[in-house]
Design a protein around this motif. Structure first.
Motif, PDB file in Angstrom:
ATOM      1  N   GLU A 278       0.810  -1.219   0.000  1.00 18.86           N
ATOM      2  CA  GLU A 278       0.000   0.000   0.000  1.00 18.86           C
ATOM      3  C   GLU A 278       0.844   1.270   0.000  1.00 18.86           C
ATOM      4  O   GLU A 278       0.531   2.235  -0.706  1.00 18.86           O
ATOM      5  CB  GLU A 278      -0.933  -0.002   1.214  1.00 18.86           C
ATOM      6  CG  GLU A 278      -2.114  -0.941   1.024  1.00 18.86           C
ATOM      7  CD  GLU A 278      -2.996  -1.033   2.250  1.00 18.86           C
ATOM      8  OE1 GLU A 278      -2.969  -0.089   3.064  1.00 18.86           O
ATOM      9  OE2 GLU A 278      -3.714  -2.032   2.370  1.00 18.86           O
ATOM     10  N   LYS A 279       1.904   1.278   0.769  1.00 14.66           N
ATOM     11  CA  LYS A 279       2.704   2.499   0.881  1.00 14.66           C
ATOM     12  C   LYS A 279       3.835   2.565  -0.144  1.00 14.66           C
ATOM     13  O   LYS A 279       4.428   3.617  -0.338  1.00 14.66           O
ATOM     14  CB  LYS A 279       3.270   2.601   2.291  1.00 14.66           C
ATOM     15  CG  LYS A 279       2.168   2.787   3.329  1.00 14.66           C
ATOM     16  CD  LYS A 279       2.728   3.025   4.715  1.00 14.66           C
ATOM     17  CE  LYS A 279       1.574   3.282   5.684  1.00 14.66           C
ATOM     18  NZ  LYS A 279       2.033   3.367   7.080  1.00 14.66           N
ATOM     19  N   GLY A 280       4.151   1.455  -0.740  1.00 15.35           N
ATOM     20  CA  GLY A 280       5.253   1.433  -1.691  1.00 15.35           C
ATOM     21  C   GLY A 280       6.541   1.018  -1.012  1.00 15.35           C
ATOM     22  O   GLY A 280       6.675   1.080   0.209  1.00 15.35           O
ATOM     23  N   GLN A 281       7.507   0.580  -1.819  1.00 16.26           N
ATOM     24  CA  GLN A 281       8.792   0.163  -1.249  1.00 16.26           C
ATOM     25  C   GLN A 281       9.656   1.385  -0.968  1.00 16.26           C
ATOM     26  O   GLN A 281       9.643   2.348  -1.734  1.00 16.26           O
ATOM     27  CB  GLN A 281       9.519  -0.802  -2.203  1.00 16.26           C
ATOM     28  CG  GLN A 281       9.800  -0.252  -3.587  1.00 16.26           C
ATOM     29  CD  GLN A 281      10.749  -1.115  -4.390  1.00 16.26           C
ATOM     30  OE1 GLN A 281      11.532  -1.891  -3.853  1.00 16.26           O
ATOM     31  NE2 GLN A 281      10.709  -0.980  -5.704  1.00 16.26           N
ATOM     32  N   LYS A 282      10.402   1.334   0.153  1.00 16.51           N
ATOM     33  CA  LYS A 282      11.367   2.389   0.460  1.00 16.51           C
ATOM     34  C   LYS A 282      12.654   1.744   0.973  1.00 16.51           C
ATOM     35  O   LYS A 282      13.073   1.989   2.108  1.00 16.51           O
ATOM     36  CB  LYS A 282      10.814   3.358   1.511  1.00 16.51           C
ATOM     37  CG  LYS A 282       9.740   4.284   0.972  1.00 16.51           C
ATOM     38  CD  LYS A 282       9.717   5.644   1.652  1.00 16.51           C
ATOM     39  CE  LYS A 282      10.980   6.476   1.468  1.00 16.51           C
ATOM     40  NZ  LYS A 282      11.304   6.775   0.056  1.00 16.51           N
ATOM     41  N   PRO A 283      13.283   0.915   0.137  1.00 21.30           N
ATOM     42  CA  PRO A 283      14.512   0.268   0.596  1.00 21.30           C
ATOM     43  C   PRO A 283      15.619   1.305   0.758  1.00 21.30           C
ATOM     44  O   PRO A 283      15.718   2.223  -0.046  1.00 21.30           O
ATOM     45  CB  PRO A 283      14.838  -0.715  -0.541  1.00 21.30           C
ATOM     46  CG  PRO A 283      14.193  -0.118  -1.748  1.00 21.30           C
ATOM     47  CD  PRO A 283      12.954   0.574  -1.256  1.00 21.30           C
ATOM     48  N   GLU A 284      16.407   1.138   1.782  1.00 15.09           N
ATOM     49  CA  GLU A 284      17.518   2.074   2.003  1.00 15.09           C
ATOM     50  C   GLU A 284      18.765   1.660   1.230  1.00 15.09           C
ATOM     51  O   GLU A 284      19.681   2.452   1.068  1.00 15.09           O
ATOM     52  CB  GLU A 284      17.867   2.130   3.489  1.00 15.09           C
ATOM     53  CG  GLU A 284      16.841   2.851   4.318  1.00 15.09           C
ATOM     54  CD  GLU A 284      17.404   3.323   5.648  1.00 15.09           C
ATOM     55  OE1 GLU A 284      16.666   4.027   6.364  1.00 15.09           O
ATOM     56  OE2 GLU A 284      18.570   2.992   5.970  1.00 15.09           O
ATOM     57  N   THR A 285      18.759   0.399   0.790  1.00 14.31           N
ATOM     58  CA  THR A 285      19.981  -0.152   0.204  1.00 14.31           C
ATOM     59  C   THR A 285      19.727  -0.742  -1.177  1.00 14.31           C
ATOM     60  O   THR A 285      18.720  -1.399  -1.397  1.00 14.31           O
ATOM     61  CB  THR A 285      20.524  -1.277   1.109  1.00 14.31           C
ATOM     62  OG1 THR A 285      20.639  -0.770   2.436  1.00 14.31           O
ATOM     63  CG2 THR A 285      21.865  -1.776   0.634  1.00 14.31           C
ATOM     64  N   MET A 286      20.689  -0.471  -2.074  1.00 19.49           N
ATOM     65  CA  MET A 286      20.686  -1.156  -3.375  1.00 19.49           C
ATOM     66  C   MET A 286      21.894  -2.081  -3.363  1.00 19.49           C
ATOM     67  O   MET A 286      22.980  -1.677  -2.942  1.00 19.49           O
ATOM     68  CB  MET A 286      20.824  -0.155  -4.517  1.00 19.49           C
ATOM     69  CG  MET A 286      21.025  -0.823  -5.874  1.00 19.49           C
ATOM     70  SD  MET A 286      21.270   0.415  -7.202  1.00 19.49           S
ATOM     71  CE  MET A 286      21.283  -0.661  -8.638  1.00 19.49           C
ATOM     72  N   VAL A 287      21.689  -3.305  -3.792  1.00 16.43           N
ATOM     73  CA  VAL A 287      22.794  -4.259  -3.864  1.00 16.43           C
ATOM     74  C   VAL A 287      22.955  -4.693  -5.304  1.00 16.43           C
ATOM     75  O   VAL A 287      21.970  -5.014  -5.976  1.00 16.43           O
ATOM     76  CB  VAL A 287      22.535  -5.504  -2.985  1.00 16.43           C
ATOM     77  CG1 VAL A 287      23.709  -6.473  -3.067  1.00 16.43           C
ATOM     78  CG2 VAL A 287      22.270  -5.099  -1.539  1.00 16.43           C
ATOM     79  N   ILE A 288      24.205  -4.671  -5.798  1.00 11.51           N
ATOM     80  CA  ILE A 288      24.476  -5.279  -7.103  1.00 11.51           C
ATOM     81  C   ILE A 288      25.231  -6.565  -6.793  1.00 11.51           C
ATOM     82  O   ILE A 288      26.314  -6.527  -6.210  1.00 11.51           O
ATOM     83  CB  ILE A 288      25.354  -4.390  -8.009  1.00 11.51           C
ATOM     84  CG1 ILE A 288      24.634  -3.079  -8.322  1.00 11.51           C
ATOM     85  CG2 ILE A 288      25.649  -5.100  -9.316  1.00 11.51           C
ATOM     86  CD1 ILE A 288      24.995  -1.955  -7.419  1.00 11.51           C
TER      87      ILE A 288
END
Lengths: 215, 215, 215, 215
Positions: free
Chosen positions: B31-41
């Protein structure tokens, strides 16, 4: 530059929990090499990780993740094609038996495809270019004013999965092995809100797994 | 075309185990959407899944996975660049605070970079073209006959992580936010055999997490 | 001309089972008149009876059933309009509080609307004319070659429900009472295969009742 | 706009009770399509639901419900005729074997036919127009001052059933199949007060089912 604490904490949980249980497996996979039977193309979305959804152990699935889980058409033009490279490696070197294209609900990439006039996120407009792989279908879906926004979103998420599976078949190595029955192609769509998994059948329609007859 | 049973079984485990525990979380993230603090490659390798290694919950990390976890240099040339698209989305739309480039031991893509004369896996030679992003470093490492094959492998794996972090900085959006301290870049290397995690410090060197003084 | 035995047998079951239990109710409803709070417009389909789906008792729901559960637009032209007559009676005489438009999966009428070139069932072509009430939406949906046949069917079933609700509002008596909050309009879609009920929310989207967050 | 609670409660009863018992039947009817042998034209009245009266299972009866269960005469004039459309579909597509016109006691539509000077329920006067299909008979019955109001009501209810059966025969598809013995037409009248069912015989008279000699 301190490594993020939340990741170190998570790693400690892994090191204390799952790792000791799977130490033998890890060692064996390292020594003998990986032989995953399945390749999954999934979205980068933090709510749609295939290892979580399928409770996968190390060695089970070779996973490519890009925005909107797209497979581009076969294009041997000498450019850098990361998804094509992963596909080539999985099919020709690892000899996977299954390829699963897994999409999901509320996909930001699909939403971007449905908003072609959206302001580019950066001058490079990489997202705009990337999701333009879906432009014809996005245009057809977007033209239907009778459907709600959510209905168009879900429609394009599923059309895109079928489209990626068709693009898989444009790769000669996939086409040949698929034709011989040595490689099967599958579609799946994950409802991130409810955790329900929908799988694709021969007509290209998606059915919920806990209730295969659902429309 | 029946959906692979081993995946359906894994999904059942998820549906009966983890999903009920995280039902509220899933609903809220939807409902609120994703808000990840981290991007991993990370790499596609079946033995190096970041969600497993960091015990990540839904919503925590936005994950790109390609062969050898490479970030190509910024190249706004109108071509299809899936990794660049994911990066643009993570930085400009999701506003992640951390980007982690995670490599791993026994990486097949790195091995391919060290074997440039290897027969192409398919006429498109997508892998060959993709890992040529590392060609200068691979050539330098490959020329060192004094190092063992495994030492050259580990060396290039780590060089590649540093190289990808440098390539991250060629993206204006990354460079600007990094310069303002709003975005930090990290390197990590996972030993798939032992489950040990090594993180990169300011000198570009990698230290094991449970024993920072180990070589 | 013997009355069909299977109907007489069914009536006996009713006479021996349900009727004795509801004898008082029946008598009272006859003497005092019906005062149903709800009007349902449902399809004639033998698999989508509202009394069955909602376990309704006598006196609960005033039910109109026509092909594809359509409400035509308000058309006071002096012709015979059976659905409009039922609506007028329910709203102005019975003073129902709720109107529910209930569609269902695999609706033959909706399928007919999606096949406008189909041979007329009889020279009168009553079905062809009746479902042409949906022609604009059917054309828009039919034009999308990217969706599967089943996806287009479900899409039009739901569009039609929203369309009928809009047509309800073209009736002045409905519009006035709706505006005053004395009459609420609802949409529902019944999956005849699984028995699942989906209800319409404020955005016009349908959610499954046992899991309101499903896409 | 919350879906009415009483309907959701009723649906839960269905979902917990009848649905599990008939799950296989539902699935089969969905996959193979409906093949009801009987079409019933009944009134919208909340006290006269055919599925209740005949204990019908899904798939048994194709049901049209309009005010006063009227079949209009065959009129292929290109207008919207919902009851004619349903009839055409049932006879030509579903190939039903029986058509039952079921009226009932205390029918509000019949009462309206007997009160032609009644104020229109709305400017469209849809009910007035609709029940004018019975005008000649209503006038004749209404002129008989010796019958009580209730006797005139019951008389017209039964005349109307016979009238609708005659109107069925004006449809060429009905007439042809009826003439060949492939389709039989039936009349029934349901006493909503007592739950008694009266069926029509060859003379057009109605007899109570549990006691065929009652007047």
């Amino acid at each position: 530059m301190t490594f993020p604490k939340h990741l170190l904490d998570g790693y400690q949980n892994f090191a204390n929990g799952r790792l000791p249980e799977q130490r033998e497996l890890a060692r064996e996979l390292a020594e003998k090499g990986q032989k995953p039977e399945t390749m999954v193309i999934a979205c980068c979305d933090s709510r749609a990780a295939p290892e979580t959804i399928f409770c996968a152990d190390p060695g089970e699935m070779f996973v490519v993740r890009n925005v909107a889980n797209l497979i581009p058409p076969y294009s041997p033009d000498g450019e850098f094609h990361s998804t094509s490279a992963a596909l080539e490696f999985a099919v020709q070197s690892l000899r996977v038996k299954h390829i699963v294209v897994m999409g999901h609900g509320r996909c930001g990439g699909i939403a971007a495809a449905l908003t072609p006039d959206m302001e580019p996120l950066s001058p490079g407009d990489f997202i705009g270019k990337w999701v333009s792989l879906l432009a014809p279908a996005a245009e057809a879906v977007g033209a239907n004013a009778y459907m709600t926004g959510a209905e168009r979103q879900t429609a394009l998420e599923r059309i895109s999965i079928r489209n990626s599976i068709e693009n898989l078949k444009t790769f000669p190595c996939v086409n040949i092995l698929h034709g011989k029955g040595k490689l099967t192609l599958h579609g799946a769509w994950f409802d991130i809100s409810t955790g329900e998994l929908w799988t694709m059948n021969d007509t290209g329609d998606f059915k919920r797994e806990d209730n295969p007859q659902a429309e």
